[in-house]
Scaffold this motif. Structure first.
Motif, PDB file in Angstrom:
ATOM      1  N   UNK A  48     -37.340 108.662   6.097  1.00 50.06           N
ATOM      2  CA  UNK A  48     -37.071 110.104   6.084  1.00 50.06           C
ATOM      3  C   UNK A  48     -35.819 110.439   6.894  1.00 50.06           C
ATOM      4  N   UNK A  49     -35.686 109.801   8.050  1.00 53.04           N
ATOM      5  CA  UNK A  49     -34.512 110.044   8.885  1.00 53.04           C
ATOM      6  C   UNK A  49     -33.248 109.567   8.189  1.00 53.04           C
ATOM      7  N   UNK A  50     -33.325 108.420   7.530  1.00 56.14           N
ATOM      8  CA  UNK A  50     -32.160 107.921   6.791  1.00 56.14           C
ATOM      9  C   UNK A  50     -31.822 108.835   5.625  1.00 56.14           C
ATOM     10  N   UNK A  51     -32.835 109.310   4.923  1.00 54.28           N
ATOM     11  CA  UNK A  51     -32.600 110.236   3.808  1.00 54.28           C
ATOM     12  C   UNK A  51     -31.921 111.508   4.296  1.00 54.28           C
ATOM     13  N   UNK A  52     -32.355 111.990   5.449  1.00 58.76           N
ATOM     14  CA  UNK A  52     -31.743 113.201   6.009  1.00 58.76           C
ATOM     15  C   UNK A  52     -30.276 112.951   6.343  1.00 58.76           C
ATOM     16  N   UNK A  53     -29.974 111.781   6.872  1.00 58.70           N
ATOM     17  CA  UNK A  53     -28.583 111.459   7.182  1.00 58.70           C
ATOM     18  C   UNK A  53     -27.757 111.253   5.915  1.00 58.70           C
ATOM     19  N   UNK A  54     -28.371 110.691   4.871  1.00 55.99           N
ATOM     20  CA  UNK A  54     -27.658 110.499   3.608  1.00 55.99           C
ATOM     21  C   UNK A  54     -27.151 111.825   3.066  1.00 55.99           C
TER      22      UNK A  54
END
Length: 90
Positions: A48-54
């Motif tokens: 989820x954190x990576x998706x938010x950064x993407x």
């Protein structure tokens, strides 16, 4: 009769040892399952954190650093998850 009594006692001890091993194995399986659940949760949070950064585009250097850290954590969690899965299947 004495020999039979000794054999019965030996068998009782074997059964008790087997039951103790079974309890220990169940405890280990429960601990592994708990750790697997925790890892799955952590992996979902990392994703989820990576998706938010993407979604934030190229972003700043801080975001790039955070993305790399999250990706490294995700890889480490994935490796640990795979090791635990192997252990739980044994």
């Amino acid at each position: 009769m004495a020999a039979l009594d000794r054999e019965v006692t030996r068998l009782e001890q074997s059964v008790e040892a087997f039951q103790a091993d079974d309890v220990q194995q169940k405890r280990q399986v429960q601990e592994l399952q708990s750790r697997l659940d925790e890892l799955k949760s952590n992996m979902q949070a990392q994703t989820s954190a990576l998706d938010a950064l993407e979604g934030s585009g190229t972003g700043s250097t801080d975001q790039d650093l955070r993305r790399r850290q999250l990706e490294e954590q995700r890889r480490a969690l994935q490796e640990e998850f795979e090791l635990l899965m192997d252990l739980s299947l044994e």
